[in-house]
Motif scaffolding. Sequence first.
Motif, PDB file in Angstrom:
ATOM      1  N   PRO A 134      -4.332   6.591   4.595  1.00 35.33           N
ATOM      2  CA  PRO A 134      -4.813   6.311   3.237  1.00 35.33           C
ATOM      3  C   PRO A 134      -5.461   7.543   2.608  1.00 35.33           C
ATOM      4  O   PRO A 134      -6.067   8.361   3.304  1.00 35.33           O
ATOM      5  CB  PRO A 134      -5.832   5.191   3.450  1.00 35.33           C
ATOM      6  CG  PRO A 134      -5.446   4.554   4.738  1.00 35.33           C
ATOM      7  CD  PRO A 134      -4.887   5.661   5.586  1.00 35.33           C
ATOM      8  N   PRO A 164       0.823  -1.220   0.000  1.00 35.69           N
ATOM      9  CA  PRO A 164       0.000   0.000   0.000  1.00 35.69           C
ATOM     10  C   PRO A 164       0.847   1.255   0.000  1.00 35.69           C
ATOM     11  O   PRO A 164       2.011   1.234   0.424  1.00 35.69           O
ATOM     12  CB  PRO A 164      -0.820  -0.135   1.294  1.00 35.69           C
ATOM     13  CG  PRO A 164      -0.014  -1.054   2.158  1.00 35.69           C
ATOM     14  CD  PRO A 164       0.684  -1.995   1.240  1.00 35.69           C
ATOM     15  N   GLN A 165       0.301   2.350  -0.500  1.00 30.84           N
ATOM     16  CA  GLN A 165       0.957   3.659  -0.566  1.00 30.84           C
ATOM     17  C   GLN A 165       2.144   3.690  -1.536  1.00 30.84           C
ATOM     18  O   GLN A 165       2.811   4.713  -1.666  1.00 30.84           O
ATOM     19  CB  GLN A 165       1.427   4.121   0.826  1.00 30.84           C
ATOM     20  CG  GLN A 165       0.329   4.161   1.877  1.00 30.84           C
ATOM     21  CD  GLN A 165      -0.799   5.104   1.543  1.00 30.84           C
ATOM     22  OE1 GLN A 165      -0.594   6.122   0.906  1.00 30.84           O
ATOM     23  NE2 GLN A 165      -2.006   4.758   1.959  1.00 30.84           N
TER      24      GLN A 165
END
Length: 601
Positions: A475, A269-270
């Motif tokens: 997020p 993620p990211q």
Amino acid sequence: SEELRRFNQELPARRQEKLGRAVLAAFRRSPESGPAFLAAFQREMNRVRISEERVARRLESRVRSLTAQEAGFQKAIPLIYQEATTSAHRSARLFDESYREWTRRILTELNADLSWRRKPEDYAQLVGVVHEILTGFRGVGGFVEYGLPALAGLITAMTWLGVTINKDPLKPWVLESEIGQTTWLPYYNQSRNEVNVMTQPMTVFSWPKEAVFGSNASAEVGAYAARNHIRRAVILMDEGVRQHDLAAPLMNSLAEAGIEFRVYDQVKPQVPDAAVADVFGRFRHEQIHLIIAVGGGSTLDTAKAVGILLSNGGEIQDYEGVDKVPKPIPCLYAVPTMAGSGSEVSQFCVVQDTRTRKAIEIFSRRIIPEAVFIDPLLTLSMPPELTARCGMDALSNCIEAYFSSWANPLTDAKALHGIRLISESLRTAVADGRNIGARQQMAIAAFEAGLAFTNAHSGAVHAMGHPIAGLFGVPQGVSDAILLPHVMRYNLNVNMDRMVNVAAALGESIGDLSKPEAAEKAIGAVERLIVEIGLPTTLDKVGVEREAISKLSQLAMQDAFMETHPSHPSMRDVEEIYESAFVDYSRPPAPTHAPESTAIH
């Protein structure tokens, strides 16, 4: 110091304006007179007071810090000058030596090339003349004689160009010369109440070559790949996609089409740059004809970043900025499993620099996927919290694109329709994830949001959200949800007509309301939606620290998306928006009596 003086001077007028806004906000939450209204008003005024005090303290602290830096800089000037002079002399010597070596090599090659036809002495005079021409004026003296006049001429030309171009942002670009004035293109929808919508002289609407929509659309990937004569592919996904077996129909279709493929299921993620480098290292020596990204925005951005490196090499930091990708990436198919980011149709790629904790933003039409396969069935397994985050990501894309200074008729149509679909379907998709109708509506909305976002660009919500992701790992959908109402309130007086249109698209009844009241409805509708789908409403709830506001603001002001915000927020404006995002609007006010100084008669 001047900034602090202006802040204190403008404080009474700003307080009057915020007083009016506080009355409207309190009335919207509790229209009946009485303790509830007074408590709501008191809370709004407390927020104003806290914000003003913090901004004043921050400005005072900055004055002290800059004063100390200035004193240190004055002491460092002689050292800096000495270092620069030494570096310049060293560079001049290296240049002289390298140029003499280059001249010697060229003349040696010339002599060797001609010697077989004529004797060396026939060319001795020519070689001597050439040598004198090439080496006579080099060195520091040569720079003074030739370089400075050339530099002065360049500066003069740039100055002339700067003063002859019309700088009024509300007028078309005009180049004034003796042959007259030529307007390049009139602006779209320019009226007395609009702020410079579509400031670029031409609109280019980009989207993927093909878009396939419908249940089981992912099972068509193999047929499309075979039609494009693909022989070898790599599939990128994260652990969640692998655990839910969402890529099974896609892989079956590739196998049936006889296409060789490999799977990488550890996308992070990211999108950290180290993870991008890891994927690139695994496949850099293989002949990859097709990259298939199955997942959300992180997977799609990872695929774009890996594609850039496969075609161009180097490090991903080399391509930060606009149109810095020289070669097209390998063929990219996007199979989104989340209805949110719109990365499947965008020309944007965001990677986190793990060393500086800064977002690397890449803008290039060369990274738009070749084909998009939108299969609503792939979103059925999304949990409620993730559905809510992705839905708010799509909503912020729509609203930011609609208010962007690059908005145009095509992006407006997509943005407003996407807002309407999200307002109608997001609550149902969060409450009942198996509702295929709501999932289909959200898939369409995310697709339209992506088209509007990639062509009109974004604004302060994304610009301020990127440093929050980089510094605190929040997020994007969550930071978008927290910041969106506050940025909308900042935009309220920038373009009230558009805010009214947003309220209508959100399903608010505005027929009998004045324009300011209708515009306020848009903000209230977004706030209610965020509360009802269960997302956090303040930055402190997701681990963001107030002490980081100054750093966050500095990074946000450097973000490319701030350039297309409908107005140009100052550093103080951005700090105040961050400050307001620490105040919780979701809690009902306690019934208390307001002090006499804030009573409304």
